[in-house]
Design a protein around this motif. Structure first.
Motif, PDB file in Angstrom:
ATOM      1  N   SER A 157       0.817  -1.219   0.000  1.00 23.93           N
ATOM      2  CA  SER A 157       0.000   0.000   0.000  1.00 23.93           C
ATOM      3  C   SER A 157       0.845   1.261   0.000  1.00 23.93           C
ATOM      4  O   SER A 157       0.351   2.341  -0.332  1.00 23.93           O
ATOM      5  CB  SER A 157      -0.932   0.005   1.212  1.00 23.93           C
ATOM      6  OG  SER A 157      -0.223   0.264   2.414  1.00 23.93           O
ATOM      7  N   VAL A 162       0.492   2.762  -5.969  1.00 24.57           N
ATOM      8  CA  VAL A 162      -0.686   2.329  -5.219  1.00 24.57           C
ATOM      9  C   VAL A 162      -1.288   3.519  -4.464  1.00 24.57           C
ATOM     10  O   VAL A 162      -2.514   3.695  -4.425  1.00 24.57           O
ATOM     11  CB  VAL A 162      -0.336   1.188  -4.247  1.00 24.57           C
ATOM     12  CG1 VAL A 162      -1.563   0.769  -3.429  1.00 24.57           C
ATOM     13  CG2 VAL A 162       0.213  -0.011  -5.016  1.00 24.57           C
ATOM     14  N   GLN A 166      -5.065   4.890  -4.904  1.00 27.77           N
ATOM     15  CA  GLN A 166      -5.981   5.055  -3.779  1.00 27.77           C
ATOM     16  C   GLN A 166      -6.512   6.481  -3.709  1.00 27.77           C
ATOM     17  O   GLN A 166      -7.697   6.705  -3.454  1.00 27.77           O
ATOM     18  CB  GLN A 166      -5.261   4.685  -2.479  1.00 27.77           C
ATOM     19  CG  GLN A 166      -4.942   3.206  -2.345  1.00 27.77           C
ATOM     20  CD  GLN A 166      -4.029   2.918  -1.161  1.00 27.77           C
ATOM     21  OE1 GLN A 166      -3.198   3.728  -0.780  1.00 27.77           O
ATOM     22  NE2 GLN A 166      -4.171   1.747  -0.574  1.00 27.77           N
ATOM     23  N   THR A 169      -9.121   7.217  -6.274  1.00 27.81           N
ATOM     24  CA  THR A 169     -10.408   6.624  -5.911  1.00 27.81           C
ATOM     25  C   THR A 169     -11.148   7.489  -4.895  1.00 27.81           C
ATOM     26  O   THR A 169     -12.392   7.475  -4.847  1.00 27.81           O
ATOM     27  CB  THR A 169     -10.187   5.213  -5.329  1.00 27.81           C
ATOM     28  OG1 THR A 169      -9.495   4.419  -6.293  1.00 27.81           O
ATOM     29  CG2 THR A 169     -11.505   4.530  -4.998  1.00 27.81           C
ATOM     30  N   ALA A 170     -10.411   8.263  -4.118  1.00 25.53           N
ATOM     31  CA  ALA A 170     -11.018   9.000  -3.002  1.00 25.53           C
ATOM     32  C   ALA A 170     -11.719  10.280  -3.421  1.00 25.53           C
ATOM     33  O   ALA A 170     -12.527  10.810  -2.659  1.00 25.53           O
ATOM     34  CB  ALA A 170      -9.948   9.330  -1.960  1.00 25.53           C
ATOM     35  N   LEU A 237     -15.082   4.847  -2.336  1.00 31.28           N
ATOM     36  CA  LEU A 237     -14.586   4.003  -1.245  1.00 31.28           C
ATOM     37  C   LEU A 237     -15.744   3.419  -0.450  1.00 31.28           C
ATOM     38  O   LEU A 237     -15.803   2.212  -0.217  1.00 31.28           O
ATOM     39  CB  LEU A 237     -13.657   4.815  -0.342  1.00 31.28           C
ATOM     40  CG  LEU A 237     -12.364   5.311  -0.985  1.00 31.28           C
ATOM     41  CD1 LEU A 237     -11.580   6.176   0.002  1.00 31.28           C
ATOM     42  CD2 LEU A 237     -11.497   4.137  -1.440  1.00 31.28           C
TER      43      LEU A 237
END
Length: 283
Positions: A157, A162, A166, A169-170, A237
């Motif tokens: 992570s 990565v 992430q 996506t947020a 998420l």
């Protein structure tokens, strides 16, 4: 909105129940306890802290145990009940009899636990894109209990690509918010061995950090404090359908869906988030 540029924020450490917690505070007036989400810190609340202080409130925003600059003891100390105990203790430390409690993401379930276990100390409740209503992926719930697997997943992570994925996506509009500096800070945070140990421990002892696993879920319906749920319509998420799950679990709550917004409404839809928050606090 009132001008906030002149608001001074106090950054200090206090000891609650033997744990050293970093806390940001500002302002005078009715108290508002701000609880941040997973992996991040109270710094996510700095614009909100300034606004609340400029609007006649006392803002109190801790780094949760295990995160930011607070203690990171690791192991089984991380439980919803422990976080609720620390939040209640923090209010007592600042001589606050009652506070409005505002929680985002992971901080949402901490706010719920605090309200259930210390109802006399909570005057109002706000949760935003809260954890606790969607079942998390199996590797997050159980990966930490398998030797070496949790550590390996947490290590992955922290890889920059990565972290970038992430972060994308947020946000509903990631190109407006994701910068090389933000990716670098996220990589540094997830690369911190103590933070990684916290992440593994939260997975290893997942049930104690889960509303259902901890036995607190049936008591959500007992919450009587005025409650506001805010949720980004484009949250990838915790998708917006879980906002309606939260509303069903909290029958006395009001729900506000914020359009064109992802998982961080206080950042991506700051004007609307703060307008709703101030209106609710002043009711």
């Amino acid at each position: 909105m009132p001008a906030t540029t002149e608001v001074a924020i106090t950054d200090q450490h206090v000891v609650i129940d033997g744990f050293r917690l970093r806390v940001l505070t500002a302002g005078q007036g009715p108290a508002v306890l701000l609880l941040h989400g997973f992996v991040v810190s109270a710094d996510d609340w700095i614009p909100t802290i300034r606004l609340l202080a400029a609007s006649g409130f006392q803002a109190i925003a801790p780094d949760a145990l295990g995160f930011g600059a607070s203690d990171k003891p690791g192991g089984a100390v991380y439980t919803l009940r422990r976080y609720a105990d620390l939040n209640a203790g923090l209010l007592r430390f600042f001589a606050v009899d009652q506070a409005a409690v505002v929680g985002h993401s992971m901080g949402g379930k901490h706010a719920l636990a605090t309200t259930i276990l210390y109802p006399q100390q909570v005057s109002r409740l706000v949760i935003a894109d809260s954890e606790g209503f969607m079942q998390l992926p199996l590797f997050m719930r159980k990966g930490g209990a398998i030797p070496f697997l949790g550590e390996a997943l947490v290590g992955l992570s922290a890889l920059p690509f990565v972290v970038r994925m992430q972060l994308r996506t947020a946000f509903a509009n990631p190109d407006r918010y994701i910068t090389p500096d933000l990716i670098a800070r996220g990589t540094a945070t997830l690369g911190n061995p103590e933070i990684r140990r916290t992440m593994v421990a939260l997975s290893r002892y997942f049930d104690a950090n889960d509303l259902r696993g901890s036995g607190l879920w049936p008591r959500l319906a007992d919450i009587r404090q005025p409650t506001l749920i805010m949720w980004g319509a484009e949250d990838r998420l915790f998708p917006v359908r879980y906002a309606y799950e939260a509303q069903r679990a909290l029958p006395h709550a009001r729900l506000e869906i914020i359009p064109n917004c992802g998982h961080f409404p206080m950042i991506e839809a700051a004007d609307r988030f703060h307008q709703l928050l101030l209106e609710f606090l002043r009711q």
